[in-house]
Write a protein that holds these residues in place. Sequence first.
Motif, short mmCIF file in Angstrom:
data_model
loop_
_atom_site.label_atom_id
_atom_site.label_comp_id
_atom_site.label_asym_id
_atom_site.label_seq_id
_atom_site.Cartn_x
_atom_site.Cartn_y
_atom_site.Cartn_z
N VAL A 47 53.59 37.78 46.56
CA VAL A 47 53.59 36.39 46.10
C VAL A 47 55.05 35.95 45.94
O VAL A 47 55.65 36.15 44.89
N PRO A 48 55.62 35.32 46.98
CA PRO A 48 57.03 34.92 46.91
C PRO A 48 57.32 33.83 45.87
O PRO A 48 58.39 33.81 45.28
N SER A 63 58.57 40.26 44.30
CA SER A 63 57.42 39.37 44.46
C SER A 63 56.11 40.14 44.66
O SER A 63 55.07 39.54 44.88
N TYR A 64 56.16 41.47 44.57
CA TYR A 64 54.96 42.29 44.76
C TYR A 64 54.23 42.45 43.43
O TYR A 64 54.82 42.78 42.40
N VAL A 65 52.92 42.21 43.45
CA VAL A 65 52.07 42.38 42.27
C VAL A 65 51.07 43.49 42.58
O VAL A 65 50.20 43.32 43.44
N PRO A 66 51.18 44.65 41.91
CA PRO A 66 50.23 45.74 42.17
C PRO A 66 48.85 45.42 41.64
O PRO A 66 48.70 44.69 40.66
N LEU A 91 48.01 42.87 50.54
CA LEU A 91 48.57 44.00 51.28
C LEU A 91 47.75 45.23 50.95
O LEU A 91 47.65 45.61 49.79
N ILE A 92 47.15 45.84 51.96
CA ILE A 92 46.31 47.01 51.74
C ILE A 92 47.14 48.28 51.93
O ILE A 92 47.80 48.44 52.96
N GLY A 93 47.10 49.14 50.94
CA GLY A 93 47.84 50.39 51.01
C GLY A 93 46.99 51.54 51.51
O GLY A 93 47.46 52.40 52.25
N MET A 94 45.70 51.57 51.10
CA MET A 94 44.85 52.68 51.46
C MET A 94 43.39 52.29 51.35
O MET A 94 43.01 51.56 50.46
N ILE A 95 42.57 52.81 52.27
CA ILE A 95 41.12 52.63 52.23
C ILE A 95 40.50 54.01 52.32
O ILE A 95 40.79 54.77 53.25
#
Length: 152
Positions: A80-81, A51-54, A143-147
Amino acid sequence: MMRSSPFLRGTALAVSLVLSAPAMAGGYAKSPPAQQSNEESRHRTLTNSPSYVPIAALTATVQANHRARGLLQIEAGLEVPDAQLRRRVERYMPRLRNAWVTALSVYAGVNYRYGDIPDADRIAEVLQEATDMTLGEEGAQILIGMIIIHGD
């Protein structure tokens, strides 16, 4: 011995090039497997969830004293489930990217002061609001991976 004219030699050469062009183009039409795997590996997956959309990296210019001082870069994705909503997210991706970049530009111009540490919670709120507003419903969680702040 028979001699051919320069015109006939040129025509023969042109015909042979035209006939061999599809064979030569076929070799260049596809990139080598090594390049394809490198391009696919650029998009890091943060999770194995179906359900993960990059999302491709989002950027906004950071300004101070009326000039560009750096670049705010965010790596993120959407969880997005719901399969139907996930298909809608994929269709709306250009609109979502526009909303995210606009929201990040506002954050970088209004809420962020150059030299400070970016507020990850505020950035997540801004991106989530832009997502919900663009889709017209909730259900896609940012979902934030990196800033990263790239300074000059």
